[in-house]
Design an enzyme around this catalytic site. Structure first.
Site, mmCIF file in Angstrom:
data_model
loop_
_atom_site.group_PDB
_atom_site.id
_atom_site.type_symbol
_atom_site.label_atom_id
_atom_site.label_comp_id
_atom_site.label_asym_id
_atom_site.label_seq_id
_atom_site.Cartn_x
_atom_site.Cartn_y
_atom_site.Cartn_z
ATOM 1 N N CYS A 1 -4.671 6.043 41.684
ATOM 2 C CA CYS A 1 -5.128 6.991 42.716
ATOM 3 C C CYS A 1 -4.020 7.925 43.190
ATOM 4 O O CYS A 1 -4.299 8.954 43.804
ATOM 5 C CB CYS A 1 -5.731 6.245 43.891
ATOM 6 S SG CYS A 1 -7.207 5.322 43.443
ATOM 7 N N ASN B 1 -14.494 7.595 45.902
ATOM 8 C CA ASN B 1 -13.086 7.607 45.481
ATOM 9 C C ASN B 1 -13.029 7.999 43.999
ATOM 10 O O ASN B 1 -13.403 7.214 43.135
ATOM 11 C CB ASN B 1 -12.481 6.217 45.700
ATOM 12 C CG ASN B 1 -11.018 6.141 45.298
ATOM 13 O OD1 ASN B 1 -10.491 7.043 44.657
ATOM 14 N ND2 ASN B 1 -10.368 5.054 45.666
ATOM 15 N N HIS C 1 -5.770 11.711 49.707
ATOM 16 C CA HIS C 1 -6.580 11.004 48.705
ATOM 17 C C HIS C 1 -7.816 10.462 49.413
ATOM 18 O O HIS C 1 -7.732 9.954 50.536
ATOM 19 C CB HIS C 1 -5.763 9.865 48.099
ATOM 20 C CG HIS C 1 -6.583 8.927 47.276
ATOM 21 N ND1 HIS C 1 -7.434 9.369 46.286
ATOM 22 C CD2 HIS C 1 -6.713 7.568 47.309
ATOM 23 C CE1 HIS C 1 -8.044 8.326 45.739
ATOM 24 N NE2 HIS C 1 -7.633 7.220 46.347
#
Ligand code: ACO
Length: 325
Positions: A114, A282, A252
């Site tokens: 990520c 996500n 993020h």
């Protein structure tokens, strides 16, 4: 004289199919209420049969080049962040390079889960500032739906697929202060002691399988809030910037509660955070450039705005970047 990597364009690409929490609740034992309360996610895009990471990356790259108003032939570096490459090798970046018709320069993937976009941005920025490339495509692209265990409700509700890209171009002769446009600083960290807090239980060397995402959600949450606040503070301190000078936080997009906690620690009103986790979920390495492109396209982010980006992911890896758009 300081060389800066200017961000001259951005773009994104999402799979056609959007899946709501209600639709997910028909596949696994979950509910819209639970997902919204714990994560802020309402829907996510999921690739269909035949849709690949490279296709999403290509779509985002083409849009970013069009937005920058430059031909693909000017790109001499592609850094593509992904954890879900089309194949174990070659790098997905070279596939994108070929599909863009680029036969010069060099292209490679980086893998920091990520945090991938921040890592890729830092790598490209350093190549540009050293003069080893002049125009770079930085792409974050992931199809996490391909590595999810769709029986595991603790992970499968959290992720979505997508890609985002920015075009960086080296520019000479700027003042060397935070008044400059472009990437002002990047900050990268990792701590491999947390390898198995968020990991995939397969891989070419260990199991000869692709494997599925496994996660200790509470441990990830706890570390995320602390590490993200630390790296955000570090980017501000290095540049002598007060949070009140920030125009936007583009974090993020893992979980709305993590974004809220980070904004709170920065004393930044939530209205100044770009939030897309509600409709993207996500998307791992794609989440920052996806959110950025959305806010540039709808006119929230304007030329000259000061933007703080931060991310954390498996490894653990984490990092931040201060950028003047
Ligand atoms: N639907 C319904 N119930 C669920 C679901 C679900 N999808 N998933 C778990 N539950 C249940 C659990 O079984 C548990 O039930 P029990 O109390 O009967 O045992 C209950 O909900 C609570 O589970 P917790 O794991 O304690 O829930 P928590 O409040 O910690 O929320 C979450 C879980 C959302 C995963 C949270 O820990 C989190 O966001 N962690 C960060 C994870 C993350 O963002 N990862 C992304 C990658 S890393 C990054 O990008 C930063």
């Amino acid at each position: 004289m300081v060389v800066r990597s200017l961000m001259i364009g951005c773009g994104s690409c999402l799979p056609r199919q959007s899946v709501s929490n209600h639709e997910l609740a028909q596949r696994v034992d979950t509910s819209d209420d639970w997902i919204v309360q714990r994560t802020g996610i309402r829907s996510r895009h999921i690739v269909g049969e035949g849709e690949t990471t490279s296709e999403l990356a290509l779509g985002a790259a083409q849009q970013a080049l069009a937005h920058a108003g430059i031909p693909a032939s000017r790109v001499d570096l592609i850094v593509l962040a992904t954890t879900t490459p089309d194949h174990t090798f070659p790098a997905t970046a070279v596939k994108v390079q070929a599909r863009l018709g680029i036969t010069t320069g060099f292209a490679f993937d980086v893998q920091a889960v990520c945090s991938g976009f921040i890592y890729a941005l830092a790598v490209a920025d350093n190549f540009l500032r050293l003069g080893q490339a002049r125009t770079a495509l930085v792409i974050g692209a992931d199809t996490f739906s391909r590595i999810l265990d769709w029986e595991d409700r603790t992970t499968c509700v959290l992720f979505g697929d997508g890609a985002g890209a920015v075009v960086l171009e080296a520019a000479d002769g700027q003042a060397g202060t935070v008044a400059d446009r472009g990437v002002l600083s990047t900050h990268l960290h990792s701590d491999g002691r947390h390898y198995d807090a968020l990991w995939v239980d397969g891989g070419p060397s260990a199991t000869q399988t692709t494997g599925h995402v496994r996660m200790n959600g509470q441990e990830v949450f706890r570390h995320a809030v602390s590490r993200l606040s630390e790296t955000a503070a570090e980017a501000l301190a290095v540049n002598g910037v007060d949070p009140s000078q920030l125009d936007w936080l583009v974090p993020h997009q893992a979980n709305l509660r993590i974004i809220e906690a980070t904004a709170r620690k920065l004393h930044l009103p939530l209205e100044r955070a770009v939030i897309s986790v509600d409709h993207h979920g996500n998307t791992s390495a794609a989440s920052i450039p996806l959110a950025l492109t959305e806010a540039v396209t709808d006119g929230r982010i304007k030329r000259g705005d000061l933007i703080l980006m931060e991310a954390m992911g498996g490894g653990f890896t984490w990092g931040s970047a201060l950028v003047r758009w």
